[in-house]
Design an enzyme around this catalytic site. Sequence first.
Site, PDB file in Angstrom:
ATOM      1  N   ARG A  40      -0.939  -2.385  -6.864  1.00 54.21           N
ATOM      2  CA  ARG A  40      -1.315  -3.644  -6.211  1.00 54.21           C
ATOM      3  C   ARG A  40      -2.255  -4.452  -7.107  1.00 54.21           C
ATOM      4  O   ARG A  40      -2.136  -5.672  -7.216  1.00 54.21           O
ATOM      5  CB  ARG A  40      -1.971  -3.351  -4.859  1.00 54.21           C
ATOM      6  N   LYS A  86      -2.973  -1.986   7.728  1.00 60.31           N
ATOM      7  CA  LYS A  86      -4.418  -1.763   7.702  1.00 60.31           C
ATOM      8  C   LYS A  86      -5.149  -2.740   8.598  1.00 60.31           C
ATOM      9  O   LYS A  86      -6.085  -2.364   9.303  1.00 60.31           O
ATOM     10  CB  LYS A  86      -4.920  -1.886   6.264  1.00 60.31           C
ATOM     11  N   HIS A  99      -3.504  -9.330   2.391  1.00 61.10           N
ATOM     12  CA  HIS A  99      -4.943  -9.500   2.554  1.00 61.10           C
ATOM     13  C   HIS A  99      -5.184 -10.572   3.602  1.00 61.10           C
ATOM     14  O   HIS A  99      -4.553 -11.635   3.565  1.00 61.10           O
ATOM     15  CB  HIS A  99      -5.599  -9.909   1.230  1.00 61.10           C
ATOM     16  N   TYR A 141      -3.780 -21.050  10.937  1.00 63.45           N
ATOM     17  CA  TYR A 141      -2.950 -22.125  10.393  1.00 63.45           C
ATOM     18  C   TYR A 141      -2.131 -21.676   9.195  1.00 63.45           C
ATOM     19  O   TYR A 141      -1.083 -22.225   8.904  1.00 63.45           O
ATOM     20  CB  TYR A 141      -3.826 -23.323  10.014  1.00 63.45           C
ATOM     21  N   HIS A 150      -2.186   3.371  -5.620  1.00 63.71           N
ATOM     22  CA  HIS A 150      -2.708   2.118  -5.066  1.00 63.71           C
ATOM     23  C   HIS A 150      -2.918   1.073  -6.159  1.00 63.71           C
ATOM     24  O   HIS A 150      -2.967  -0.133  -5.890  1.00 63.71           O
ATOM     25  CB  HIS A 150      -4.034   2.390  -4.347  1.00 63.71           C
ATOM     26  N   ARG A 168       0.842  -1.197   0.000  1.00 60.53           N
ATOM     27  CA  ARG A 168       0.000   0.000   0.000  1.00 60.53           C
ATOM     28  C   ARG A 168       0.879   1.250   0.000  1.00 60.53           C
ATOM     29  O   ARG A 168       1.924   1.279   0.670  1.00 60.53           O
ATOM     30  CB  ARG A 168      -0.926   0.001   1.215  1.00 60.53           C
TER      31      ARG A 168
END
Length: 398
Positions: free
Chosen positions: A335, A269, A359, A369, A332, A242
Amino acid sequence: MPLTDTQIRNLKPKDKPYKVSDFQGLYVTIAPSGSRLWHMKYRIDGREKRLSFGAYPAISLAQARKLRDDARARLAAGEDPGEVKKEEKRQKLLVQESIFAKLAEAYKSKAEKEGRADATKIKTEWLLGMAIDAFGNKPIAEVTSPMVLACLRMVEAKGNHETAKRLRAKIGAVFRYAIASGVVEHDPTFALRDALIRPKVKSRSAITDPKEFGGLLRSIDRFQGQVTTRIALRLLAILAQRPGELRQATWAEFDLEKAIWLIPAERMKMRMPHSVPLPAQALGLLKDLKRITGNGVFLFPSLRSMLRPMSENTLNGALRRLGYDGDEMTAHGFRATFSTLANESGLWNPDAIERALAHVDGNKIRRIYARGEFWEERVRLADWWAGYLDEVEAGSPN
């Protein structure tokens, strides 16, 4: 014998405080400083107690007698006037502490202690400032859905539908904080979920055609502005993080020997730390940059102060100077370019690509996990992506 105003005015101070009685328990105390204070003596449950009414002449003789008569009426009703006064004072303080503005400040203080990012704190301050202007001086229990809606409509009337939506959410957050604190029982913003115009979802513009993206990379290399801005744009393309995470990056977060950038949770974020592998192309740019800004804290300091990072408008402004408007490419958007082209390659696990973009999986158990997974694949992905960019820039992507 009852007092008169003339007598009270003529009372002279002495070395020690002394009392002069009116009647039915009311008396005035004269302090060595000359101040005159009203008190009432009374008995309840066999105990002698004292009630204060304030200073003369702010409280006149007639007002003091009225206050005494009210206290005697409470005594006749079986109430302790001193305890009633304490309770009234406590309730008044509770009302003062429960006004929306104070609770909004308490909510912001809580968010700050939780380590929210500076950008988030600034936006929260700005959004709640609008609510405070509208009804900040009211006790939060008196703030109704129509009051909140009127505030939101003012924002909405300017065409700022996304801002109105976020403002409703922030006001709701203050109410939920107040509910948890036992100050109020209901959140009036809940009833307004469907009252606002839904903002149109607009994806951030990005170039996803390899040939066009190669043209952008060549334009960046010819950028005539600040060298640090050119390096920042190249690193955005290579690392796909970002823009705010890159422009606020500090040298302490980078281990160039181990080729890793560790972004702390408070700057992410999703409030989780994120590790970014550094391919050779990124390391080369960082070593060049270190010769320019390595003596400071930030990789990309502001031109006005080394103590502040680059402005959030710098990178988008640079793209505009290169001839790319907001409908073609944004800072941005790098990305989205990475995500699209890496997925279209078919070479990489989509989960590794998502992890590279930081994300967070919505499934909490799966996230626990998967936390340590994909690192080695992400290192290979980072190397491949940097090499792929070299190819598209040269005009010959595989």
